[in-house]
Design an enzyme around this catalytic site. Sequence first.
Site, PDB file in Angstrom:
ATOM      1  N   ARG A   1      20.514   4.663   4.580  1.00 30.04           N
ATOM      2  CA  ARG A   1      20.707   5.480   5.771  1.00 30.04           C
ATOM      3  C   ARG A   1      21.787   6.530   5.575  1.00 30.04           C
ATOM      4  O   ARG A   1      21.653   7.665   6.043  1.00 30.04           O
ATOM      5  CB  ARG A   1      21.020   4.587   6.972  1.00 30.04           C
ATOM      6  CG  ARG A   1      21.227   5.335   8.288  1.00 30.04           C
ATOM      7  CD  ARG A   1      20.194   6.413   8.575  1.00 30.04           C
ATOM      8  NE  ARG A   1      18.822   5.920   8.478  1.00 30.04           N
ATOM      9  CZ  ARG A   1      17.768   6.718   8.405  1.00 30.04           C
ATOM     10  NH1 ARG A   1      17.909   8.036   8.383  1.00 30.04           N
ATOM     11  NH2 ARG A   1      16.551   6.205   8.329  1.00 30.04           N
TER      12      ARG A   1
ATOM     13  N   LYS B   1      32.996  25.356  13.708  1.00 31.32           N
ATOM     14  CA  LYS B   1      32.135  24.678  14.688  1.00 31.32           C
ATOM     15  C   LYS B   1      31.273  23.646  13.956  1.00 31.32           C
ATOM     16  O   LYS B   1      30.067  23.804  13.780  1.00 31.32           O
ATOM     17  CB  LYS B   1      31.286  25.698  15.441  1.00 31.32           C
ATOM     18  CG  LYS B   1      32.122  26.644  16.299  1.00 31.32           C
ATOM     19  CD  LYS B   1      31.269  27.690  16.973  1.00 31.32           C
ATOM     20  CE  LYS B   1      32.130  28.647  17.801  1.00 31.32           C
ATOM     21  NZ  LYS B   1      31.346  29.722  18.433  1.00 31.32           N
TER      22      LYS B   1
ATOM     23  N   LYS C   1      43.204  34.546  17.443  1.00 24.67           N
ATOM     24  CA  LYS C   1      42.053  34.825  18.288  1.00 24.67           C
ATOM     25  C   LYS C   1      42.514  35.310  19.660  1.00 24.67           C
ATOM     26  O   LYS C   1      43.703  35.507  19.901  1.00 24.67           O
ATOM     27  CB  LYS C   1      41.171  33.588  18.372  1.00 24.67           C
ATOM     28  CG  LYS C   1      40.710  33.107  16.980  1.00 24.67           C
ATOM     29  CD  LYS C   1      39.558  32.154  17.036  1.00 24.67           C
ATOM     30  CE  LYS C   1      38.266  32.904  17.258  1.00 24.67           C
ATOM     31  NZ  LYS C   1      37.086  32.020  17.226  1.00 24.67           N
TER      32      LYS C   1
ATOM     33  N   GLU D   1      41.664  38.828  15.664  1.00 29.09           N
ATOM     34  CA  GLU D   1      40.453  39.082  16.436  1.00 29.09           C
ATOM     35  C   GLU D   1      40.679  40.240  17.397  1.00 29.09           C
ATOM     36  O   GLU D   1      41.719  40.314  18.059  1.00 29.09           O
ATOM     37  CB  GLU D   1      40.055  37.828  17.228  1.00 29.09           C
ATOM     38  CG  GLU D   1      38.815  38.019  18.071  1.00 29.09           C
ATOM     39  CD  GLU D   1      38.447  36.752  18.845  1.00 29.09           C
ATOM     40  OE1 GLU D   1      37.847  35.853  18.236  1.00 29.09           O
ATOM     41  OE2 GLU D   1      38.771  36.673  20.039  1.00 29.09           O
TER      42      GLU D   1
END
Length: 288
Positions: A105, A140, A172, A205
């Site tokens: 698995r 992410k 950011k 950013e």
Amino acid sequence: MQNLPAPYLTPEALTTFIRTALAEDVGDGDHSALAAIPADARNRAHLLVKGDGVLAGMELAPLIFAEVDPSLTMTPLLADGARVKHGDIAFTVEGPARSILTAERLVLNCMQRMSGIATYTAHLNTLLAGTSAKLLDTRKTTPNFRLCEKWAVLIGGGVNHRYGLFDMIILKDNHVDYAGSIGAAIAATHAYLQEKGLKLPIEIETRSLAEVQQALDAGGIDRIMLDNMPPEQLREAVALIAGRFPTEASGGITEQTIGDVARTGVDYISVGALTHSVKSLDLSLKAF
């Protein structure tokens, strides 16, 4: 183990990942295999591909088998990055039957997810044809599975962005807003790096052409991110920057829009969907 393609792919990191994942799955024992299979049984199995895509995890699988049972022998028939179709056989494994079942698995979970990421990365790369833009991943990722997900992006032909919060500074929108301005955020960052004796690349950013100009005025950076800008605005921003810093387009970029974004002249395009919204490639470990 062959030479691995990224600094985060160390033997120590791979061993830690595999042992943690096995502890989660096996616990105090694979009681299904222990109950049903004689201790001295030896068998073999092969990895059957049940979809079309790009194979990934072939370098990881033998490490998992070896951690479960060093007497297991895996024979690779394909390599990472291979284009596969339904019915292909990626490898065979033979040895103690209980050990094959215990490892099954984790090998499948890793390879299916990694192959899905590699497949989607390769697909998006085809949409960049004729441009110089490079495809980046993001942070992410699935907690505790980032190592495999970023590895899969490389296998699919993409480029890794920073691995975590520790190896690059990205200022950011929230950093800028909390600091008060782009200039203030950059100045504070340089003071911090000097105080700590650190040398880290800095990316800022920007959300508008005005912020791009502020970043250019401030300087002291290594890359400018152009966030959620339509292609027309991206083209203006690239012209304004005029090669003084590498550029990265980010924010809501899809396979429908990525080609237009690439043709604006940006150097990099980051796509979170590479790791957070892919469909796993169907694989199965079958006795034979």
